[in-house]
Design an enzyme around this catalytic site. Structure first.
Site, PDB file in Angstrom:
ATOM      1  N   ASP A  73      -6.202 -14.559  -3.809  1.00  0.00           N
ATOM      2  CA  ASP A  73      -5.945 -15.943  -4.216  1.00  0.00           C
ATOM      3  C   ASP A  73      -5.437 -16.837  -3.093  1.00  0.00           C
ATOM      4  O   ASP A  73      -5.188 -18.023  -3.289  1.00  0.00           O
ATOM      5  CB  ASP A  73      -4.977 -15.995  -5.398  1.00  0.00           C
ATOM      6  CG  ASP A  73      -3.592 -15.424  -5.067  1.00  0.00           C
ATOM      7  OD1 ASP A  73      -3.380 -14.965  -3.920  1.00  0.00           O
ATOM      8  OD2 ASP A  73      -2.724 -15.416  -5.970  1.00  0.00           O
ATOM      9  N   ASN A  75       0.185   0.460   6.070  1.00  0.00           N
ATOM     10  CA  ASN A  75       0.496  -0.824   6.700  1.00  0.00           C
ATOM     11  C   ASN A  75       0.324  -0.765   8.209  1.00  0.00           C
ATOM     12  O   ASN A  75      -0.134  -1.729   8.830  1.00  0.00           O
ATOM     13  CB  ASN A  75       1.920  -1.257   6.360  1.00  0.00           C
ATOM     14  CG  ASN A  75       2.163  -2.711   6.704  1.00  0.00           C
ATOM     15  OD1 ASN A  75       1.543  -3.594   6.135  1.00  0.00           O
ATOM     16  ND2 ASN A  75       3.042  -2.959   7.651  1.00  0.00           N
ATOM     17  N   GLY A  93       1.460   7.427   3.366  1.00  0.00           N
ATOM     18  CA  GLY A  93       2.192   6.561   2.453  1.00  0.00           C
ATOM     19  C   GLY A  93       2.001   5.095   2.796  1.00  0.00           C
ATOM     20  O   GLY A  93       1.185   4.735   3.659  1.00  0.00           O
ATOM     21  N   ASP A  94       2.773   4.235   2.142  1.00  0.00           N
ATOM     22  CA  ASP A  94       2.628   2.801   2.355  1.00  0.00           C
ATOM     23  C   ASP A  94       2.906   2.400   3.805  1.00  0.00           C
ATOM     24  O   ASP A  94       2.306   1.459   4.326  1.00  0.00           O
ATOM     25  CB  ASP A  94       3.555   2.031   1.419  1.00  0.00           C
ATOM     26  CG  ASP A  94       3.091   2.088  -0.030  1.00  0.00           C
ATOM     27  OD1 ASP A  94       1.899   2.366  -0.258  1.00  0.00           O
ATOM     28  OD2 ASP A  94       3.910   1.858  -0.938  1.00  0.00           O
ATOM     29  N   GLY A  95       3.810   3.128   4.476  1.00  0.00           N
ATOM     30  CA  GLY A  95       4.086   2.829   5.882  1.00  0.00           C
ATOM     31  C   GLY A  95       2.888   3.093   6.769  1.00  0.00           C
ATOM     32  O   GLY A  95       2.566   2.293   7.650  1.00  0.00           O
ATOM     33  N   THR A  96       2.207   4.207   6.546  1.00  0.00           N
ATOM     34  CA  THR A  96       1.000   4.530   7.315  1.00  0.00           C
ATOM     35  C   THR A  96      -0.108   3.524   7.031  1.00  0.00           C
ATOM     36  O   THR A  96      -0.793   3.057   7.949  1.00  0.00           O
ATOM     37  CB  THR A  96       0.508   5.946   6.963  1.00  0.00           C
ATOM     38  OG1 THR A  96       1.488   6.899   7.387  1.00  0.00           O
ATOM     39  CG2 THR A  96      -0.814   6.256   7.654  1.00  0.00           C
ATOM     40  N   LEU A 131      -2.533 -16.755  -1.706  1.00  0.00           N
ATOM     41  CA  LEU A 131      -1.121 -17.068  -1.911  1.00  0.00           C
ATOM     42  C   LEU A 131      -0.273 -15.809  -1.816  1.00  0.00           C
ATOM     43  O   LEU A 131      -0.759 -14.700  -2.051  1.00  0.00           O
ATOM     44  CB  LEU A 131      -0.903 -17.704  -3.291  1.00  0.00           C
ATOM     45  CG  LEU A 131      -1.656 -18.993  -3.595  1.00  0.00           C
ATOM     46  CD1 LEU A 131      -1.511 -19.332  -5.079  1.00  0.00           C
ATOM     47  CD2 LEU A 131      -1.154 -20.142  -2.732  1.00  0.00           C
ATOM     48  N   THR A 153       5.159   9.023  -1.231  1.00  0.00           N
ATOM     49  CA  THR A 153       6.029   9.370  -2.352  1.00  0.00           C
ATOM     50  C   THR A 153       5.714   8.529  -3.576  1.00  0.00           C
ATOM     51  O   THR A 153       5.546   9.043  -4.676  1.00  0.00           O
ATOM     52  CB  THR A 153       7.509   9.170  -1.957  1.00  0.00           C
ATOM     53  OG1 THR A 153       7.801   9.969  -0.816  1.00  0.00           O
ATOM     54  CG2 THR A 153       8.431   9.553  -3.097  1.00  0.00           C
ATOM     55  N   GLU A 171       8.372  -0.180   6.278  1.00  0.00           N
ATOM     56  CA  GLU A 171       9.024  -0.308   7.579  1.00  0.00           C
ATOM     57  C   GLU A 171      10.230  -1.249   7.467  1.00  0.00           C
ATOM     58  O   GLU A 171      10.092  -2.392   7.036  1.00  0.00           O
ATOM     59  CB  GLU A 171       8.031  -0.852   8.614  1.00  0.00           C
ATOM     60  CG  GLU A 171       6.837   0.058   8.853  1.00  0.00           C
ATOM     61  CD  GLU A 171       7.236   1.423   9.366  1.00  0.00           C
ATOM     62  OE1 GLU A 171       8.182   1.512  10.166  1.00  0.00           O
ATOM     63  OE2 GLU A 171       6.616   2.416   8.948  1.00  0.00           O
TER      64      GLU A 171
END
Length: 297
Positions: free
Chosen positions: A218, A69, A64-67, A220, A94, A275
Protein backbone atom coordinates in the site's frame (compact mmCIF):
# COMPACT_ATOMS: atom_id res chain seq x y z
CA UNK A 1 14.16 -21.61 -13.47
CA UNK A 2 16.88 -20.83 -15.97
CA UNK A 3 19.29 -19.20 -13.55
CA UNK A 4 20.64 -20.28 -10.19
CA UNK A 5 18.53 -20.15 -7.04
CA UNK A 6 20.70 -19.68 -3.96
CA UNK A 7 19.68 -20.59 -0.40
CA UNK A 8 21.55 -18.52 2.18
CA UNK A 9 21.27 -20.60 5.32
CA UNK A 10 21.83 -19.49 8.90
CA UNK A 11 24.90 -21.35 10.19
CA UNK A 12 23.19 -22.73 13.32
CA UNK A 13 20.33 -24.15 11.22
CA UNK A 14 22.52 -25.95 8.69
CA UNK A 15 22.78 -29.19 10.70
CA UNK A 16 19.10 -29.48 11.60
CA UNK A 17 17.81 -32.81 10.20
CA UNK A 18 14.52 -31.30 9.02
CA UNK A 19 16.40 -28.57 7.11
CA UNK A 20 18.65 -31.13 5.41
CA UNK A 21 15.61 -33.23 4.53
CA UNK A 22 13.80 -30.26 3.01
CA UNK A 23 16.81 -29.28 0.88
CA UNK A 24 17.32 -32.86 -0.35
CA UNK A 25 13.63 -33.26 -1.22
CA UNK A 26 13.45 -30.02 -3.20
CA UNK A 27 16.67 -30.75 -5.11
CA UNK A 28 15.44 -34.27 -5.82
CA UNK A 29 12.27 -32.79 -7.35
CA UNK A 30 14.40 -31.12 -10.02
CA UNK A 31 15.05 -27.66 -8.57
CA UNK A 32 18.57 -26.36 -9.16
CA UNK A 33 19.47 -25.04 -5.74
CA UNK A 34 22.80 -23.83 -4.45
CA UNK A 35 23.30 -23.64 -0.68
CA UNK A 36 25.58 -21.07 0.97
CA UNK A 37 26.27 -20.79 4.72
CA UNK A 38 27.68 -17.44 5.91
CA UNK A 39 30.07 -17.68 8.83
CA UNK A 40 28.60 -14.72 10.74
CA UNK A 41 26.17 -11.79 10.42
CA UNK A 42 28.62 -9.53 8.57
CA UNK A 43 29.36 -12.30 6.09
CA UNK A 44 25.71 -12.48 4.96
CA UNK A 45 25.93 -9.35 2.82
CA UNK A 46 29.12 -10.66 1.19
CA UNK A 47 27.47 -14.00 0.41
CA UNK A 48 24.45 -12.22 -1.10
CA UNK A 49 26.74 -10.17 -3.33
CA UNK A 50 28.67 -13.27 -4.39
CA UNK A 51 25.43 -15.10 -5.22
CA UNK A 52 24.29 -12.25 -7.45
CA UNK A 53 27.66 -12.10 -9.19
CA UNK A 54 27.43 -15.86 -9.76
CA UNK A 55 24.17 -15.37 -11.65
CA UNK A 56 21.49 -15.94 -9.02
CA UNK A 57 18.09 -14.56 -10.02
CA UNK A 58 16.51 -15.63 -6.73
CA UNK A 59 17.99 -15.61 -3.23
CA UNK A 60 16.31 -17.48 -0.38
CA UNK A 61 16.86 -16.36 3.20
CA UNK A 62 16.94 -19.41 5.48
CA UNK A 63 16.74 -18.38 9.12
CA UNK A 64 14.80 -16.24 11.58
CA UNK A 65 13.54 -12.71 11.10
CA UNK A 66 17.05 -11.32 11.66
CA UNK A 67 18.50 -13.42 8.84
CA UNK A 68 15.60 -12.54 6.53
CA UNK A 69 16.09 -8.85 7.20
CA UNK A 70 19.87 -9.08 6.71
CA UNK A 71 19.42 -10.70 3.30
CA UNK A 72 16.69 -8.24 2.29
CA UNK A 73 18.85 -5.32 3.44
CA UNK A 74 21.78 -6.60 1.36
CA UNK A 75 19.55 -6.88 -1.72
CA UNK A 76 18.04 -3.40 -1.32
CA UNK A 77 21.25 -1.63 -0.33
CA UNK A 78 20.91 2.16 -0.47
CA UNK A 79 17.52 1.84 -2.13
CA UNK A 80 18.36 3.89 -5.19
CA UNK A 81 17.44 1.12 -7.64
CA UNK A 82 15.09 -1.84 -7.23
CA UNK A 83 17.06 -5.11 -7.11
CA UNK A 84 16.60 -7.50 -10.04
CA UNK A 85 17.06 -10.50 -7.75
CA UNK A 86 13.94 -11.96 -6.11
CA UNK A 87 13.71 -12.91 -2.42
CA UNK A 88 12.35 -16.21 -1.08
CA UNK A 89 11.83 -17.20 2.57
CA UNK A 90 12.68 -20.40 4.47
CA UNK A 91 11.50 -19.63 8.05
CA UNK A 92 13.81 -21.20 10.65
CA UNK A 93 13.48 -18.83 13.60
CA UNK A 94 11.80 -18.96 17.00
CA UNK A 95 8.69 -16.94 16.18
CA UNK A 96 8.83 -16.59 12.36
CA UNK A 97 6.66 -13.47 12.50
CA UNK A 98 7.39 -12.36 8.94
CA UNK A 99 6.57 -15.78 7.51
CA UNK A 100 3.32 -15.78 9.48
CA UNK A 101 2.36 -12.42 7.97
CA UNK A 102 3.13 -13.78 4.50
CA UNK A 103 0.95 -16.85 5.03
CA UNK A 104 3.81 -19.34 4.77
CA UNK A 105 3.33 -22.78 6.41
CA UNK A 106 6.23 -22.46 8.88
CA UNK A 107 5.58 -25.94 10.29
CA UNK A 108 6.30 -27.49 6.86
CA UNK A 109 9.85 -26.59 5.86
CA UNK A 110 9.80 -28.64 2.67
CA UNK A 111 6.72 -26.83 1.43
CA UNK A 112 8.17 -23.44 2.42
CA UNK A 113 11.36 -24.17 0.51
CA UNK A 114 9.40 -25.43 -2.49
CA UNK A 115 7.38 -22.19 -2.52
CA UNK A 116 10.57 -20.14 -2.18
CA UNK A 117 12.18 -21.94 -5.13
CA UNK A 118 9.25 -22.20 -7.54
CA UNK A 119 6.62 -19.69 -6.43
CA UNK A 120 5.78 -16.42 -8.15
CA UNK A 121 7.30 -13.19 -6.83
CA UNK A 122 5.38 -9.95 -6.39
CA UNK A 123 6.61 -6.43 -5.77
CA UNK A 124 6.34 -5.35 -2.11
CA UNK A 125 7.23 -2.27 -0.11
CA UNK A 126 10.41 -1.94 1.92
CA UNK A 127 10.59 0.15 5.08
CA UNK A 128 13.58 2.32 5.91
CA UNK A 129 14.67 3.51 9.34
CA UNK A 130 17.60 5.92 9.49
CA UNK A 131 18.80 4.53 6.12
CA UNK A 132 18.45 0.90 7.29
CA UNK A 133 16.03 -1.34 5.43
CA UNK A 134 13.38 -3.63 6.94
CA UNK A 135 10.52 -5.63 5.47
CA UNK A 136 8.52 -6.70 8.54
CA UNK A 137 8.20 -4.69 11.77
CA UNK A 138 10.28 -2.32 13.84
CA UNK A 139 9.28 -2.81 17.49
CA UNK A 140 9.97 0.05 19.88
CA UNK A 141 9.98 0.75 23.60
CA UNK A 142 9.11 -1.93 26.12
CA UNK A 143 8.61 -4.64 23.47
CA UNK A 144 12.08 -4.05 22.06
CA UNK A 145 13.61 -4.21 25.53
CA UNK A 146 11.87 -7.53 26.17
CA UNK A 147 13.15 -8.99 22.90
CA UNK A 148 16.69 -7.78 23.55
CA UNK A 149 16.80 -9.18 27.10
CA UNK A 150 15.07 -12.54 26.59
CA UNK A 151 17.73 -15.29 27.07
CA UNK A 152 18.32 -17.43 23.99
CA UNK A 153 17.77 -20.70 25.86
CA UNK A 154 14.40 -19.44 27.09
CA UNK A 155 13.39 -18.55 23.53
CA UNK A 156 14.22 -22.08 22.41
CA UNK A 157 12.22 -23.68 25.24
CA UNK A 158 9.12 -21.51 25.10
CA UNK A 159 9.12 -20.14 21.52
CA UNK A 160 7.05 -16.98 21.13
CA UNK A 161 5.78 -17.39 24.69
CA UNK A 162 9.19 -16.31 25.98
CA UNK A 163 8.45 -12.76 24.95
CA UNK A 164 5.18 -12.79 26.89
CA UNK A 165 6.82 -14.33 29.96
CA UNK A 166 9.63 -11.78 30.06
CA UNK A 167 7.16 -8.99 29.42
CA UNK A 168 4.98 -9.95 32.37
CA UNK A 169 8.08 -10.18 34.56
CA UNK A 170 9.35 -6.71 33.66
CA UNK A 171 6.29 -4.55 32.99
CA UNK A 172 5.99 -3.18 36.53
CA UNK A 173 9.51 -1.76 36.39
CA UNK A 174 9.26 -0.31 32.92
CA UNK A 175 9.66 3.45 32.50
CA UNK A 176 7.71 5.06 29.62
CA UNK A 177 9.43 7.05 26.88
CA UNK A 178 8.50 10.72 26.63
CA UNK A 179 8.68 12.08 23.10
CA UNK A 180 6.83 13.02 19.95
CA UNK A 181 5.82 11.93 16.47
CA UNK A 182 6.82 14.29 13.67
CA UNK A 183 4.98 14.09 10.34
CA UNK A 184 5.78 16.46 7.44
CA UNK A 185 3.12 19.16 7.20
CA UNK A 186 1.43 18.23 10.52
CA UNK A 187 1.62 19.39 14.13
CA UNK A 188 3.85 17.24 16.41
CA UNK A 189 2.05 14.59 18.46
CA UNK A 190 3.42 14.67 22.03
CA UNK A 191 3.05 11.86 24.56
CA UNK A 192 4.54 9.13 26.76
CA UNK A 193 4.93 5.77 25.07
CA UNK A 194 5.03 2.28 26.51
CA UNK A 195 5.16 0.20 23.34
CA UNK A 196 5.18 1.06 19.64
CA UNK A 197 5.47 -0.78 16.36
CA UNK A 198 6.13 0.41 12.82
CA UNK A 199 4.74 -2.24 10.51
CA UNK A 200 5.26 -3.02 6.87
CA UNK A 201 3.70 -6.39 7.76
CA UNK A 202 1.43 -7.38 10.64
CA UNK A 203 3.15 -9.63 13.21
CA UNK A 204 5.95 -9.21 15.78
CA UNK A 205 7.00 -10.33 19.25
CA UNK A 206 6.15 -13.99 18.82
CA UNK A 207 2.85 -13.94 16.93
CA UNK A 208 1.23 -10.70 18.11
CA UNK A 209 -0.67 -8.81 15.41
CA UNK A 210 0.87 -5.44 16.28
CA UNK A 211 -0.05 -3.72 12.99
CA UNK A 212 -3.37 -5.32 12.01
CA UNK A 213 -4.04 -3.04 9.03
CA UNK A 214 -0.53 -3.22 7.55
CA UNK A 215 -0.03 -4.19 3.93
CA UNK A 216 3.23 -4.69 2.07
CA UNK A 217 1.76 -3.21 -1.11
CA UNK A 218 0.00 0.00 0.00
CA UNK A 219 3.02 2.33 0.04
CA UNK A 220 2.49 3.12 3.73
CA UNK A 221 3.94 2.20 7.11
CA UNK A 222 1.57 1.56 10.01
CA UNK A 223 2.44 3.20 13.34
CA UNK A 224 0.84 1.68 16.43
CA UNK A 225 1.64 3.42 19.73
CA UNK A 226 0.43 2.24 23.14
CA UNK A 227 0.29 5.36 25.29
CA UNK A 228 1.21 5.44 28.97
CA UNK A 229 -2.06 5.77 30.90
CA UNK A 230 -3.44 4.90 34.33
CA UNK A 231 -5.23 1.57 34.52
CA UNK A 232 -3.86 0.21 31.25
CA UNK A 233 -4.30 -3.54 30.80
CA UNK A 234 -3.56 -6.10 28.11
CA UNK A 235 -7.21 -6.94 27.42
CA UNK A 236 -8.06 -3.30 26.73
CA UNK A 237 -5.10 -2.88 24.38
CA UNK A 238 -5.93 -6.06 22.45
CA UNK A 239 -9.52 -4.89 22.15
CA UNK A 240 -8.45 -1.56 20.67
CA UNK A 241 -6.10 -3.29 18.21
CA UNK A 242 -9.16 -5.04 16.78
CA UNK A 243 -10.58 -1.62 15.88
CA UNK A 244 -7.43 0.49 15.60
CA UNK A 245 -8.93 3.53 13.83
CA UNK A 246 -11.67 4.04 16.44
CA UNK A 247 -11.53 7.67 17.60
CA UNK A 248 -12.63 6.61 21.09
CA UNK A 249 -9.57 4.41 21.68
CA UNK A 250 -7.96 5.41 24.96
CA UNK A 251 -4.61 3.66 24.81
CA UNK A 252 -3.89 3.13 21.12
CA UNK A 253 -2.71 5.65 18.55
CA UNK A 254 -2.81 4.06 15.09
CA UNK A 255 -1.83 5.91 11.92
CA UNK A 256 -0.61 5.16 8.38
CA UNK A 257 1.97 7.45 6.77
CA UNK A 258 4.61 7.40 4.04
CA UNK A 259 7.13 9.23 6.21
CA UNK A 260 7.46 10.22 9.87
CA UNK A 261 10.01 10.58 12.68
CA UNK A 262 9.86 9.33 16.27
CA UNK A 263 11.77 11.47 18.76
CA UNK A 264 12.43 10.46 22.36
CA UNK A 265 13.86 12.42 25.27
CA UNK A 266 15.94 9.34 26.12
CA UNK A 267 17.44 6.70 23.80
CA UNK A 268 14.57 4.69 22.34
CA UNK A 269 15.05 0.91 22.19
CA UNK A 270 14.13 -0.53 18.81
CA UNK A 271 14.15 -4.08 17.45
CA UNK A 272 14.45 -3.90 13.68
CA UNK A 273 13.36 -7.31 12.35
CA UNK A 274 15.48 -9.04 14.98
CA UNK A 275 18.33 -6.50 15.15
CA UNK A 276 18.55 -4.15 18.22
CA UNK A 277 18.97 -0.39 17.81
CA UNK A 278 18.92 2.44 20.36
CA UNK A 279 18.52 6.05 19.17
CA UNK A 280 16.79 9.25 20.23
CA UNK A 281 15.56 10.02 16.72
CA UNK A 282 14.24 7.41 14.29
CA UNK A 283 13.12 8.47 10.83
CA UNK A 284 10.87 6.08 8.90
CA UNK A 285 10.01 6.08 5.20
CA UNK A 286 8.89 3.68 2.45
CA UNK A 287 10.43 2.35 -0.75
CA UNK A 288 7.24 1.63 -2.66
CA UNK A 289 6.99 -1.76 -4.44
CA UNK A 290 10.78 -1.95 -4.35
CA UNK A 291 11.52 -5.65 -3.72
CA UNK A 292 10.14 -8.74 -5.44
CA UNK A 293 9.14 -11.26 -2.76
CA UNK A 294 8.05 -14.87 -3.32
CA UNK A 295 4.67 -15.41 -1.66
CA UNK A 296 2.25 -18.36 -1.42
CA UNK A 297 -0.29 -18.35 -4.23
Amino acid sequence: MSETTTLILHRKSADRPEVKAAVKAVIKSGVKLRVRIPWNKKDKAIVVKEAIEAGASRVIAGGGDGTINAVADALVGKGKKAPRVELGILPLGTANDFARGCGLPSDNLEECLRIACTGTAQAVDVGRMNKRNFINVASLGFGAEVTATTPQDLKKKLGGGAYTLMGLAKVRNFQPYAGRVLVPGKEPIEGAMLIAAVGNNRFAGGGFEVAPKASMTDGLLDLAVINHATGINLAAVLGELKDPFNENNRYLLYRQWEEFTLESDTPLHCNLDGEPVSKRSLRFSVLRRHLRLVMPS
